[in-house]
Design a protein around this motif. Structure first.
Motif, mmCIF file in Angstrom:
data_model
loop_
_atom_site.group_PDB
_atom_site.id
_atom_site.type_symbol
_atom_site.label_atom_id
_atom_site.label_comp_id
_atom_site.label_asym_id
_atom_site.label_seq_id
_atom_site.Cartn_x
_atom_site.Cartn_y
_atom_site.Cartn_z
ATOM 1 N N THR A 105 0.736 -1.179 0.405
ATOM 2 C CA THR A 105 0.397 -0.196 -0.538
ATOM 3 C C THR A 105 0.550 1.585 0.007
ATOM 4 O O THR A 105 1.782 1.344 0.459
ATOM 5 N N ALA A 106 0.845 2.373 -0.524
ATOM 6 C CA ALA A 106 1.145 3.206 -0.870
ATOM 7 C C ALA A 106 -0.032 5.065 -0.637
ATOM 8 O O ALA A 106 -0.813 4.950 -0.080
ATOM 9 N N GLU A 107 0.669 5.488 0.225
ATOM 10 C CA GLU A 107 0.085 6.641 0.988
ATOM 11 C C GLU A 107 0.984 7.876 1.068
ATOM 12 O O GLU A 107 2.259 8.386 0.700
ATOM 13 N N TRP A 108 0.900 9.349 -0.166
ATOM 14 C CA TRP A 108 1.289 10.207 -0.375
ATOM 15 C C TRP A 108 1.818 10.953 1.089
ATOM 16 O O TRP A 108 1.961 10.633 2.478
ATOM 17 N N GLY A 109 3.158 12.063 0.975
ATOM 18 C CA GLY A 109 4.068 12.567 2.288
ATOM 19 C C GLY A 109 4.679 11.225 3.298
ATOM 20 O O GLY A 109 5.020 9.950 2.673
ATOM 21 N N THR A 110 4.787 11.102 4.228
ATOM 22 C CA THR A 110 5.182 10.329 5.566
ATOM 23 C C THR A 110 4.191 9.186 5.524
ATOM 24 O O THR A 110 2.820 9.052 5.246
ATOM 25 N N VAL A 111 4.846 8.354 6.676
ATOM 26 C CA VAL A 111 3.708 7.366 6.978
ATOM 27 C C VAL A 111 2.320 7.973 7.945
ATOM 28 O O VAL A 111 2.540 8.338 8.815
ATOM 29 N N PRO A 112 1.615 7.421 7.946
ATOM 30 C CA PRO A 112 0.272 7.990 8.564
ATOM 31 C C PRO A 112 0.810 7.345 10.042
ATOM 32 O O PRO A 112 1.894 6.828 10.645
ATOM 33 N N SER A 113 -0.159 8.543 10.571
ATOM 34 C CA SER A 113 0.635 8.384 12.454
ATOM 35 C C SER A 113 0.076 7.030 12.294
ATOM 36 O O SER A 113 0.953 6.748 13.887
ATOM 37 N N GLU A 114 -1.241 6.636 12.379
ATOM 38 C CA GLU A 114 -1.595 5.393 12.823
ATOM 39 C C GLU A 114 -1.040 3.840 11.549
ATOM 40 O O GLU A 114 -1.728 3.899 10.658
ATOM 41 N N ILE A 115 0.077 3.837 12.224
ATOM 42 C CA ILE A 115 0.759 3.252 10.660
ATOM 43 C C ILE A 115 -0.088 1.879 9.948
ATOM 44 O O ILE A 115 -0.107 1.296 8.708
ATOM 45 N N PHE A 116 -0.306 1.115 11.408
ATOM 46 C CA PHE A 116 -0.963 -0.600 10.489
ATOM 47 C C PHE A 116 -2.593 -0.179 10.372
ATOM 48 O O PHE A 116 -2.665 -0.730 10.826
ATOM 49 N N ASP A 117 -2.972 0.610 10.542
ATOM 50 C CA ASP A 117 -3.956 1.036 10.292
ATOM 51 C C ASP A 117 -4.921 1.032 9.168
ATOM 52 O O ASP A 117 -4.253 2.000 8.175
ATOM 53 N N PRO A 118 -5.328 0.656 8.048
ATOM 54 C CA PRO A 118 -5.584 0.355 6.741
ATOM 55 C C PRO A 118 -6.414 1.138 6.212
ATOM 56 O O PRO A 118 -5.551 1.223 4.922
ATOM 57 N N ALA A 119 -6.990 2.077 7.653
ATOM 58 C CA ALA A 119 -8.015 2.619 6.446
ATOM 59 C C ALA A 119 -7.043 4.018 6.266
ATOM 60 O O ALA A 119 -6.911 5.513 5.470
ATOM 61 N N GLU A 120 -5.835 4.260 6.890
ATOM 62 C CA GLU A 120 -5.520 5.213 6.901
ATOM 63 C C GLU A 120 -4.057 5.299 5.013
ATOM 64 O O GLU A 120 -3.538 5.899 5.261
ATOM 65 N N ASP A 138 -4.241 4.548 1.534
ATOM 66 C CA ASP A 138 -5.076 5.121 -0.277
ATOM 67 C C ASP A 138 -5.274 3.706 -1.015
ATOM 68 O O ASP A 138 -6.302 4.056 -1.415
ATOM 69 N N TYR A 139 -3.905 3.169 -1.107
ATOM 70 C CA TYR A 139 -3.424 2.138 -2.336
ATOM 71 C C TYR A 139 -3.134 1.439 -2.010
ATOM 72 O O TYR A 139 -2.041 1.029 -1.797
ATOM 73 N N TRP A 140 -3.983 0.322 -3.061
ATOM 74 C CA TRP A 140 -3.205 -0.820 -2.960
ATOM 75 C C TRP A 140 -3.169 -1.629 -3.906
ATOM 76 O O TRP A 140 -3.820 -1.688 -5.153
ATOM 77 N N GLY A 141 -2.261 -2.790 -3.748
ATOM 78 C CA GLY A 141 -2.057 -3.795 -4.262
ATOM 79 C C GLY A 141 -3.224 -4.721 -5.014
ATOM 80 O O GLY A 141 -4.210 -5.202 -4.139
ATOM 81 N N GLN A 142 -2.648 -5.610 -5.278
ATOM 82 C CA GLN A 142 -3.878 -6.788 -5.861
ATOM 83 C C GLN A 142 -3.417 -7.700 -4.046
ATOM 84 O O GLN A 142 -4.198 -8.431 -3.966
ATOM 85 N N GLY A 143 -1.725 -8.481 -4.333
ATOM 86 C CA GLY A 143 -1.670 -9.110 -3.505
ATOM 87 C C GLY A 143 -1.160 -9.848 -4.128
ATOM 88 O O GLY A 143 -1.453 -10.024 -5.611
ATOM 89 N N THR A 144 -0.089 -10.406 -2.875
ATOM 90 C CA THR A 144 0.388 -11.452 -3.779
ATOM 91 C C THR A 144 0.308 -12.415 -2.512
ATOM 92 O O THR A 144 0.235 -12.365 -1.051
ATOM 93 N N GLN A 145 0.553 -13.870 -2.481
ATOM 94 C CA GLN A 145 0.064 -15.202 -1.604
ATOM 95 C C GLN A 145 1.305 -15.600 -0.975
ATOM 96 O O GLN A 145 2.173 -15.605 -2.384
#
Length: 125
Positions: free
Chosen positions: A96-111, A113-120
């Motif tokens: 996942t990616a986000e503009w700027g720096t890491v969100p304050s709640e680093i491991f909150d998925p809601a923080e 915005d942009y996600w890949g499709q995933g790899t198993q």
């Protein structure tokens, strides 16, 4: 913005894998990259993150000392080196990616915005 991850697979306990994540569309702006994972029937959990601005890295406790996140800024690619893999590491891994720096709640998925499709990633015992 597009986020694409790769590198998953099947590995035995104690083995290693390296995941790659390429993010495009940010231009010259700073952005952060995070790795999350989700096992069947479980919530998505944060694994690691990196700030491409200052190189700051972050890990959830269960992977500290085993996983290493790094960035090749010239290639717009972030790697997650996973060593000493355990069966409980089995999951779909998402970049996942986000503009700027890491969100304050680093491991909150809601923080994030942009996600890949995933790899198993499957760790067999």
């Amino acid at each position: 913005v597009e986020v694409v991850e790769s590198g998953g697979g099947l590995v035995q306990v104690g083995g290693s894998l390296r995941l790659s994540c390429t993010a495009s569309g940010f231009g010259r702006s700073d952005y952060a990259i995070g790795w999350f994972r989700q096992a069947p029937g479980k919530e998505r959990e944060g694994v690691s993150a990196i700030s491409r601005h200052n190189g700051g890295t972050y890990y959830t406790d269960s992977v500290k000392g085993r996983f290493t996140i790094s960035s090749d800024n010239a290639k717009n690619t972030v790697y997650l080196q996973m060593n000493n893999l355990k069966p409980e590491d089995t999951a779909t891994y998402y970049c996942t990616a986000e503009w700027g720096t890491v969100p304050s709640e680093i491991f909150d998925p809601a923080e994030w915005d942009y996600w890949g499709q995933g790899t198993q990633v499957t760790v067999s015992s």
